[in-house]
Design a protein around this motif. Structure first.
Motif, PDB file in Angstrom:
ATOM      1  N   GLU A   1       0.456  32.794 -38.126  1.00  0.00           N
ATOM      2  CA  GLU A   1      -0.820  32.537 -38.820  1.00  0.00           C
ATOM      3  C   GLU A   1      -0.849  33.286 -40.160  1.00  0.00           C
ATOM      4  OE1 GLU A   1      -3.983  31.081 -37.616  1.00  0.00           O
ATOM      5  OE2 GLU A   1      -3.672  30.891 -35.454  1.00  0.00           O
TER       6      GLU A   1
ATOM      7  N   PRO B   1     -10.219  21.898 -39.079  1.00  0.00           N
ATOM      8  CA  PRO B   1     -10.501  22.924 -38.052  1.00  0.00           C
ATOM      9  C   PRO B   1     -10.275  22.438 -36.613  1.00  0.00           C
ATOM     10  CG  PRO B   1     -12.243  22.929 -39.706  1.00  0.00           C
ATOM     11  CD  PRO B   1     -11.350  21.749 -40.015  1.00  0.00           C
ATOM     12  N   HIS B   2     -10.619  21.182 -36.308  1.00  0.00           N
ATOM     13  CA  HIS B   2     -10.437  20.741 -34.918  1.00  0.00           C
ATOM     14  C   HIS B   2      -8.965  20.553 -34.581  1.00  0.00           C
ATOM     15  CE1 HIS B   2     -10.576  18.287 -31.244  1.00  0.00           C
ATOM     16  NE2 HIS B   2     -11.569  19.113 -30.966  1.00  0.00           N
TER      17      HIS B   2
ATOM     18  N   LYS C   1      -6.592  22.141 -36.006  1.00  0.00           N
ATOM     19  CA  LYS C   1      -6.050  23.495 -35.983  1.00  0.00           C
ATOM     20  C   LYS C   1      -6.317  24.137 -34.616  1.00  0.00           C
ATOM     21  CE  LYS C   1      -6.240  26.138 -39.916  1.00  0.00           C
ATOM     22  NZ  LYS C   1      -6.758  27.132 -40.876  1.00  0.00           N
ATOM     23  N   ALA C   2      -7.531  23.956 -34.115  1.00  0.00           N
ATOM     24  CA  ALA C   2      -7.885  24.505 -32.800  1.00  0.00           C
ATOM     25  C   ALA C   2      -6.987  23.897 -31.721  1.00  0.00           C
ATOM     26  CB  ALA C   2      -9.359  24.247 -32.495  1.00  0.00           C
TER      27      ALA C   2
ATOM     28  N   ARG D   1      -3.609  25.520 -31.850  1.00  0.00           N
ATOM     29  CA  ARG D   1      -3.669  26.876 -31.275  1.00  0.00           C
ATOM     30  C   ARG D   1      -3.780  26.815 -29.754  1.00  0.00           C
ATOM     31  NH1 ARG D   1      -7.850  28.582 -35.814  1.00  0.00           N
ATOM     32  NH2 ARG D   1      -6.459  29.661 -37.254  1.00  0.00           N
ATOM     33  N   PHE D   2      -4.538  25.851 -29.252  1.00  0.00           N
ATOM     34  CA  PHE D   2      -4.692  25.686 -27.806  1.00  0.00           C
ATOM     35  C   PHE D   2      -3.330  25.455 -27.154  1.00  0.00           C
ATOM     36  CE2 PHE D   2      -5.054  22.971 -24.091  1.00  0.00           C
ATOM     37  CZ  PHE D   2      -6.051  23.584 -23.355  1.00  0.00           C
ATOM     38  N   TRP D   3      -2.525  24.551 -27.716  1.00  0.00           N
ATOM     39  CA  TRP D   3      -1.240  24.230 -27.097  1.00  0.00           C
ATOM     40  C   TRP D   3      -0.230  25.350 -27.286  1.00  0.00           C
ATOM     41  CZ3 TRP D   3      -1.140  21.168 -23.244  1.00  0.00           C
ATOM     42  CH2 TRP D   3      -2.092  20.158 -23.143  1.00  0.00           C
TER      43      TRP D   3
ATOM     44  N   SER E   1      -0.994  28.503 -27.250  1.00  0.00           N
ATOM     45  CA  SER E   1      -1.384  29.453 -26.210  1.00  0.00           C
ATOM     46  C   SER E   1      -0.939  28.950 -24.834  1.00  0.00           C
ATOM     47  CB  SER E   1      -2.906  29.657 -26.282  1.00  0.00           C
ATOM     48  OG  SER E   1      -3.405  30.171 -25.086  1.00  0.00           O
ATOM     49  N   PHE E   2      -1.025  27.648 -24.616  1.00  0.00           N
ATOM     50  CA  PHE E   2      -0.596  27.051 -23.346  1.00  0.00           C
ATOM     51  C   PHE E   2       0.909  27.282 -23.139  1.00  0.00           C
ATOM     52  CE2 PHE E   2       0.794  23.328 -20.814  1.00  0.00           C
ATOM     53  CZ  PHE E   2      -0.063  23.440 -19.727  1.00  0.00           C
TER      54      PHE E   2
ATOM     55  N   VAL F   1     -13.394  21.966 -27.736  1.00  0.00           N
ATOM     56  CA  VAL F   1     -12.463  23.061 -28.052  1.00  0.00           C
ATOM     57  C   VAL F   1     -12.531  24.035 -26.879  1.00  0.00           C
ATOM     58  CG1 VAL F   1     -11.781  24.836 -29.716  1.00  0.00           C
ATOM     59  CG2 VAL F   1     -13.050  22.829 -30.512  1.00  0.00           C
TER      60      VAL F   1
ATOM     61  N   GLU G   1     -10.682  27.588 -24.697  1.00  0.00           N
ATOM     62  CA  GLU G   1     -10.065  28.915 -24.860  1.00  0.00           C
ATOM     63  C   GLU G   1     -10.896  29.747 -25.831  1.00  0.00           C
ATOM     64  OE1 GLU G   1      -8.059  29.095 -22.326  1.00  0.00           O
ATOM     65  OE2 GLU G   1      -6.157  29.551 -23.295  1.00  0.00           O
TER      66      GLU G   1
ATOM     67  N   VAL H   1      -9.647  30.701 -29.334  1.00  0.00           N
ATOM     68  CA  VAL H   1      -9.482  29.499 -30.161  1.00  0.00           C
ATOM     69  C   VAL H   1     -10.861  29.004 -30.623  1.00  0.00           C
ATOM     70  CG1 VAL H   1      -8.656  27.102 -30.156  1.00  0.00           C
ATOM     71  CG2 VAL H   1      -7.335  28.865 -28.978  1.00  0.00           C
TER      72      VAL H   1
ATOM     73  N   TYR I   1     -12.370  28.568 -34.377  1.00  0.00           N
ATOM     74  CA  TYR I   1     -12.930  27.264 -34.778  1.00  0.00           C
ATOM     75  C   TYR I   1     -14.322  27.424 -35.379  1.00  0.00           C
ATOM     76  CZ  TYR I   1     -14.851  22.557 -34.497  1.00  0.00           C
ATOM     77  OH  TYR I   1     -15.454  21.365 -34.824  1.00  0.00           O
TER      78      TYR I   1
ATOM     79  N   GLU J   1     -14.171  28.883 -38.822  1.00  0.00           N
ATOM     80  CA  GLU J   1     -13.656  27.976 -39.853  1.00  0.00           C
ATOM     81  C   GLU J   1     -14.619  26.829 -40.139  1.00  0.00           C
ATOM     82  OE1 GLU J   1      -9.904  27.100 -38.090  1.00  0.00           O
ATOM     83  OE2 GLU J   1      -9.045  28.984 -38.819  1.00  0.00           O
TER      84      GLU J   1
ATOM     85  N   ARG K   1      -6.671  39.841 -35.195  1.00  0.00           N
ATOM     86  CA  ARG K   1      -6.078  38.977 -34.153  1.00  0.00           C
ATOM     87  C   ARG K   1      -5.174  39.783 -33.227  1.00  0.00           C
ATOM     88  NH1 ARG K   1      -4.840  34.546 -38.607  1.00  0.00           N
ATOM     89  NH2 ARG K   1      -6.579  33.116 -38.255  1.00  0.00           N
TER      90      ARG K   1
END
Lengths: 221, 221
Positions: A75, A91-92, A94-95, A98-100, A102-103, B67, B69, B72, B76, B79, B98
């Motif tokens: 980042e 932003p969506h 991007k979220a 970030r979600f995946w 983290s997964f 969205v 997590e 995350v 969001y 942003e 972070r």
């Protein structure tokens, strides 16, 4: 800030997918950097100074300011050098990236390590679990070349370790028949020169990853 | 986009520090939202639809886009609504925030759960570990009112759960004498009306957290 004023150093180790992430990102951005190979058995005073909390690689040191933790570094790189964005701008989206990411780090990686640790029936259960996780991730490709769309992005960089780990752990469950999307994606990654530059020598790398898992399996707990 | 066009929903549960994070962030931004209390024993079809991967709260749904997590979601929100920034604007300060948020979730929280799970000597070792972690975090306050400086920010929101959990787990190790900085910080948080609005009723909340740890300790593994 002009390039000549920038001093960028990366403390990493050749076989670590976490430092490979940072190498790929810096190369994507065209940021010149000095790579410092750390000996994790005898950590350098510099590593301990720059990452006193975790004492781990990778650490990016930019004009003497350290940043640790691979996702945090990615980042940082994306925010500091704006060319060739790694994360989507929306932003969506991007979220979602970030979600995946983290997964991958918190679920798939943790389950993959468990495969190396379990035996018999327990191992079968863990394999089913990782297959379900990989399937969910694969669905995100949804016909695209990369998770980032038509070019490599955040999730691709974070998932880069699949391309070698599966050869050690994959056995008969992680195959092109079962995961055609992920194998096509691995193929696409192999077409990128810049990514290939960050790939360690294959046989040496396989031996190292195998060493880790053999140690995990055979060390008394 | 004008406010009247925005539909913001938060799926959470009253006692979860993870949904409390999102409530605090939305209130800091002045974003009107509908709060939907989830029953985690009988999860709603909406929750399962919006977070099919983890099936967990919190989920923020903004104009029908979910969205999930908590970290995350916080990014969001920051942003999407730029007023009252939660994260610092400077890339290095942002990376530092972070880093500590990840430390709280991946290290301190994991060790705190272990305190509830261990007994005897093992518990003593885990307590030493969490004290060392809390001390490292406390040093980040470094005379400031909040981790974010003179106002509440990302790390403060992420660490918000300390203010109640320590009363269940803290015993004689998490005391104002040993952690004066963190206790002053808890006091500063208690002065913010907006944060107090997100605090569940104290006795009920304590009973719930105690219930979780009693269950963890007494369930055969």
């Amino acid at each position: 800030m002009a390039d000549q004023e920038q001093v960028v150093k990366l403390y990493g180790t050749w076989a670590s997918p976490f430092s490979q992430r940072i190498e790929i990102a810096l190369k994507l951005k065209g940021v010149p950097f000095e790579y410092i190979e750390e000996d994790l058995i005898n950590k350098s005073p510099s590593l301990l100074k720059y990452n006193p909390v975790h004492k781990k690689i990778p650490v990016l040191v930019h004009n003497d300011k350290p940043v640790a933790e691979s996702l945090v570094i990615l980042e940082y790189i994306d925010e500091t050098w704006k060319n060739n964005p790694i994360l989507p701008l929306d932003p969506h989206e991007k979220a979602t990236a970030r979600f995946w990411a983290s997964f991958i780090d918190n679920k798939i990686l943790a389950t993959a390590v468990k495969i190396g640790l379990c035996k018999g029936e327990e191992k079968e259960v863990v394999i089913l679990e990782v297959c379900e996780q990989l399937k969910m991730l694969e669905q995100q490709l949804n016909g695209k070349d990369f998770f980032g769309g038509d070019k490599i992005g955040f999730v691709d960089i974070v998932a880069f370790w699949f391309q070698i780990t599966h050869e050690v752990l994959g056995g008969d469950f992680f195959t092109p028949e079962k995961f055609p999307g992920l194998f096509e994606w691995i193929g696409k990654l192999q077409e990128i020169d810049l990514v290939n530059e960050c790939r360690p020598p294959r046989e040496k790398h396989l031996a190292y990853v195998r060493g880790i898992f053999e140690c995990l399996i055979n060390t008394p707990k």
